[in-house]
Write a protein that holds these residues in place. Structure first.
Motif, PDB file in Angstrom:
ATOM      1  N   GLU A   1       0.756  -1.094  -0.162  1.00 10.80           N
ATOM      2  CA  GLU A   1      -0.104   0.109  -0.002  1.00 10.80           C
ATOM      3  C   GLU A   1       0.956   1.231   0.028  1.00 10.80           C
ATOM      4  OE1 GLU A   1      -2.297  -0.367   3.370  1.00 10.80           O
ATOM      5  OE2 GLU A   1      -3.730  -1.838   2.542  1.00 10.80           O
ATOM      6  N   ARG A   2       2.167   1.309   0.731  1.00 12.18           N
ATOM      7  CA  ARG A   2       2.643   2.579   0.925  1.00 12.18           C
ATOM      8  C   ARG A   2       4.067   2.566   0.337  1.00 12.18           C
ATOM      9  NH1 ARG A   2       1.722   4.179   7.186  1.00 12.18           N
ATOM     10  NH2 ARG A   2      -0.109   2.870   7.661  1.00 12.18           N
ATOM     11  N   PHE A   3       4.672   1.350  -0.141  1.00 10.34           N
ATOM     12  CA  PHE A   3       6.060   1.476  -0.728  1.00 10.34           C
ATOM     13  C   PHE A   3       5.968   0.912  -2.308  1.00 10.34           C
ATOM     14  CE2 PHE A   3       6.685   0.998   3.974  1.00 10.34           C
ATOM     15  CZ  PHE A   3       7.931   1.547   4.176  1.00 10.34           C
ATOM     16  N   GLY A   4       6.764   1.807  -2.935  1.00 16.20           N
ATOM     17  CA  GLY A   4       7.090   1.195  -4.400  1.00 16.20           C
ATOM     18  C   GLY A   4       8.638   1.165  -4.432  1.00 16.20           C
ATOM     19  N   PHE A   5       9.227   0.038  -5.111  1.00 18.95           N
ATOM     20  CA  PHE A   5      10.554  -0.365  -5.147  1.00 18.95           C
ATOM     21  C   PHE A   5      10.973  -0.333  -6.637  1.00 18.95           C
ATOM     22  CE2 PHE A   5       8.631  -2.201  -1.173  1.00 18.95           C
ATOM     23  CZ  PHE A   5       9.592  -1.902  -0.415  1.00 18.95           C
ATOM     24  N   VAL A   6      12.098   0.198  -6.913  1.00 17.74           N
ATOM     25  CA  VAL A   6      12.955   0.275  -8.095  1.00 17.74           C
ATOM     26  C   VAL A   6      14.331  -0.564  -7.854  1.00 17.74           C
ATOM     27  CG1 VAL A   6      13.747   1.397 -10.096  1.00 17.74           C
ATOM     28  CG2 VAL A   6      11.762   1.968  -8.867  1.00 17.74           C
ATOM     29  N   PHE A   7      14.658  -1.416  -8.689  1.00 23.03           N
ATOM     30  CA  PHE A   7      15.998  -2.098  -8.452  1.00 23.03           C
ATOM     31  C   PHE A   7      16.907  -1.982  -9.639  1.00 23.03           C
ATOM     32  CE2 PHE A   7      12.762  -4.328  -6.017  1.00 23.03           C
ATOM     33  CZ  PHE A   7      13.172  -4.325  -4.486  1.00 23.03           C
ATOM     34  N   GLN A   8      18.122  -2.153  -9.613  1.00 23.14           N
ATOM     35  CA  GLN A   8      19.023  -2.175 -10.551  1.00 23.14           C
ATOM     36  C   GLN A   8      18.662  -2.883 -11.709  1.00 23.14           C
ATOM     37  OE1 GLN A   8      23.387  -2.885  -9.733  1.00 23.14           O
ATOM     38  NE2 GLN A   8      23.882  -3.177 -11.834  1.00 23.14           N
ATOM     39  N   PHE A   9      18.261  -4.270 -11.601  1.00 21.37           N
ATOM     40  CA  PHE A   9      17.402  -5.010 -12.523  1.00 21.37           C
ATOM     41  C   PHE A   9      15.922  -4.797 -12.561  1.00 21.37           C
ATOM     42  CE2 PHE A   9      21.730  -6.660 -11.698  1.00 21.37           C
ATOM     43  CZ  PHE A   9      22.325  -6.567 -12.586  1.00 21.37           C
ATOM     44  N   HIS A  10      15.426  -4.605 -13.841  1.00 15.59           N
ATOM     45  CA  HIS A  10      13.972  -4.226 -13.705  1.00 15.59           C
ATOM     46  C   HIS A  10      12.974  -5.108 -13.228  1.00 15.59           C
ATOM     47  CE1 HIS A  10      13.907  -6.462 -17.392  1.00 15.59           C
ATOM     48  NE2 HIS A  10      14.927  -5.805 -17.883  1.00 15.59           N
ATOM     49  N   PHE A  11      13.501  -6.523 -13.212  1.00 17.69           N
ATOM     50  CA  PHE A  11      12.386  -7.797 -13.033  1.00 17.69           C
ATOM     51  C   PHE A  11      11.218  -7.584 -13.665  1.00 17.69           C
ATOM     52  CE2 PHE A  11      15.349  -7.254  -9.220  1.00 17.69           C
ATOM     53  CZ  PHE A  11      16.151  -8.460  -9.564  1.00 17.69           C
TER      54      PHE A  11
ATOM     55  N   ARG B   1      12.945   0.155 -20.124  1.00 11.73           N
ATOM     56  CA  ARG B   1      12.617  -1.109 -19.194  1.00 11.73           C
ATOM     57  C   ARG B   1      12.524  -0.346 -17.494  1.00 11.73           C
ATOM     58  NH1 ARG B   1      16.825  -5.406 -21.492  1.00 11.73           N
ATOM     59  NH2 ARG B   1      15.612  -5.689 -23.600  1.00 11.73           N
ATOM     60  N   GLN B   2      13.583   0.557 -17.257  1.00 14.15           N
ATOM     61  CA  GLN B   2      13.660   1.247 -15.993  1.00 14.15           C
ATOM     62  C   GLN B   2      12.388   2.242 -15.967  1.00 14.15           C
ATOM     63  OE1 GLN B   2      14.634  -0.100 -13.602  1.00 14.15           O
ATOM     64  NE2 GLN B   2      16.593   0.602 -12.917  1.00 14.15           N
ATOM     65  N   ARG B   3      12.286   2.880 -16.732  1.00 13.34           N
ATOM     66  CA  ARG B   3      10.724   3.757 -16.706  1.00 13.34           C
ATOM     67  C   ARG B   3       9.549   2.851 -16.534  1.00 13.34           C
ATOM     68  NH1 ARG B   3      11.038   9.074 -19.137  1.00 13.34           N
ATOM     69  NH2 ARG B   3      13.138   9.454 -19.984  1.00 13.34           N
ATOM     70  N   THR B   4       9.567   1.899 -17.051  1.00 13.77           N
ATOM     71  CA  THR B   4       8.438   1.016 -17.007  1.00 13.77           C
ATOM     72  C   THR B   4       8.405   0.399 -15.272  1.00 13.77           C
ATOM     73  OG1 THR B   4       8.654   0.078 -19.153  1.00 13.77           O
ATOM     74  CG2 THR B   4       7.478  -1.267 -17.516  1.00 13.77           C
ATOM     75  N   ALA B   5       9.741   0.074 -14.974  1.00 12.53           N
ATOM     76  CA  ALA B   5       9.781  -0.365 -13.488  1.00 12.53           C
ATOM     77  C   ALA B   5       9.337   0.859 -12.728  1.00 12.53           C
ATOM     78  CB  ALA B   5      11.333  -0.765 -13.267  1.00 12.53           C
ATOM     79  N   ILE B   6       9.579   2.020 -12.841  1.00 17.65           N
ATOM     80  CA  ILE B   6       9.301   3.179 -12.071  1.00 17.65           C
ATOM     81  C   ILE B   6       7.765   3.269 -12.104  1.00 17.65           C
ATOM     82  CG2 ILE B   6       9.403   5.547 -11.904  1.00 17.65           C
ATOM     83  CD1 ILE B   6      12.298   5.489 -12.911  1.00 17.65           C
ATOM     84  N   ALA B   7       7.213   3.100 -13.136  1.00 17.20           N
ATOM     85  CA  ALA B   7       5.557   3.212 -13.590  1.00 17.20           C
ATOM     86  C   ALA B   7       4.968   2.009 -12.601  1.00 17.20           C
ATOM     87  CB  ALA B   7       5.318   2.906 -14.847  1.00 17.20           C
ATOM     88  N   ARG B   8       5.568   0.782 -12.471  1.00 15.29           N
ATOM     89  CA  ARG B   8       5.231  -0.189 -11.608  1.00 15.29           C
ATOM     90  C   ARG B   8       5.226  -0.112 -10.216  1.00 15.29           C
ATOM     91  NH1 ARG B   8       8.501  -5.590 -12.676  1.00 15.29           N
ATOM     92  NH2 ARG B   8       9.946  -4.107 -11.454  1.00 15.29           N
ATOM     93  N   ALA B   9       6.156   0.763  -9.826  1.00 17.11           N
ATOM     94  CA  ALA B   9       6.452   1.163  -8.333  1.00 17.11           C
ATOM     95  C   ALA B   9       5.420   2.070  -7.895  1.00 17.11           C
ATOM     96  CB  ALA B   9       7.852   1.735  -8.208  1.00 17.11           C
ATOM     97  N   LEU B  10       4.917   3.015  -9.105  1.00 18.46           N
ATOM     98  CA  LEU B  10       4.020   3.861  -8.687  1.00 18.46           C
ATOM     99  C   LEU B  10       2.617   3.425  -8.576  1.00 18.46           C
ATOM    100  CD1 LEU B  10       5.662   6.932 -10.639  1.00 18.46           C
ATOM    101  CD2 LEU B  10       5.490   6.680  -8.088  1.00 18.46           C
ATOM    102  N   ALA B  11       2.482   2.159  -9.042  1.00 17.94           N
ATOM    103  CA  ALA B  11       1.064   1.589  -9.566  1.00 17.94           C
ATOM    104  C   ALA B  11      -0.018   1.845  -8.242  1.00 17.94           C
ATOM    105  CB  ALA B  11       1.046   0.251  -9.934  1.00 17.94           C
TER     106      ALA B  11
END
Length: 230
Positions: free
Chosen positions: A85-95, A150-160
């Motif tokens: 609910e409160r955290f979004g995570f972004v890593f070196q590898f997008h996963f 890919r990293q922008r996609t990972a950021i979007a996922r973190a913000l979901a």
């Protein structure tokens, strides 16, 4: 003001014949809307501290407080719900899941949280991708993207799920200089929108783009100061 995330006597020690100290008695307060870099040499405990602050790992001693509330007594399910609910995570590898489209990858946390209709999840995912200049990539697969995309996609996922806290572990480690600075610009924008952003980085040039730099050495807090020029 209550800290968004705080550490009190936070330690992480791996047991063994010779115990390994990853994080050693850290005290820390992170304000809402702050943009903080955690730096230090390899093996200094940067990622270990980030995982403790993000409730991805449990401390051996001490406490992590989220919005002033202690978390050490929470069971695994409650901790998981809090992260979702409160955290979004972004890593070196997008996963990113390779068989899912960009949009479907972004929608995964929303599906797990289960608070939106399918149409609302899709609309939010498209909105997030558009905000990161990724609207035209929504139907593509991760293999069809560049590293920066890919990293922008990972950021979007973190913000979901509209998290209050964004934690990033070496998010530019696999990117070139231009894309690395672009990712940091996105993280800065998120902090300016009121999210608390914590990023682990070995890149001193990028660390200088944040508001506050925390340096670890051998798991201990060696320096903690505002960034003067950025």
């Amino acid at each position: 003001m209550i800290a968004a995330i705080a550490a009190r006597g936070l330690s992480r020690i791996l047991p063994g014949p010779v115990p390994t100290v990853l994080v050693d008695e850290i005290d820390l307060d992170l304000a809402p809307g702050s943009f903080t870099a955690i730096t230090g040499p390899s093996g200094s405990g940067k990622s270990s501290l980030l995982y403790l602050l993000g409730l991805l790992d449990r401390p051996s001693a001490g406490e992590v407080l989220v919005d002033g509330a202690p978390t050490s007594g929470l069971d695994d399910d409650t901790r998981g719900d809090l992260r979702l609910e409160r955290f979004g995570f972004v890593f070196q590898f997008h996963f990113l899941l390779p068989e899912f489209s960009v949009l479907d990858n972004v929608m995964l946390p929303m599906r797990e949280l289960g608070q939106l209709s399918a149409a609302a999840m899709r609309a939010r995912g498209e909105e997030l991708l558009a905000s990161l200049d990724m609207a035209e990539m929504a139907r593509k697969l991760p293999a069809q993207l560049s590293g920066g995309q890919r990293q922008r996609t990972a950021i979007a996922r973190a913000l979901a799920n509209d998290p209050r806290f964004i934690l990033a572990d070496e998010p530019t480690g696999a990117l070139d200089t231009r894309n690395g600075r672009a990712v940091f610009a996105i993280l800065r924008r998120l902090a300016e929108e009121g999210r608390t952003v914590i990023v682990v980085t070995h890149d001193e040039t990028l660390a200088a783009l944040t508001d506050r730099r925390i340096q670890l050495i051998d798991g201990r807090l060696a320096a903690d100061a505002p960034v003067q020029d950025r």
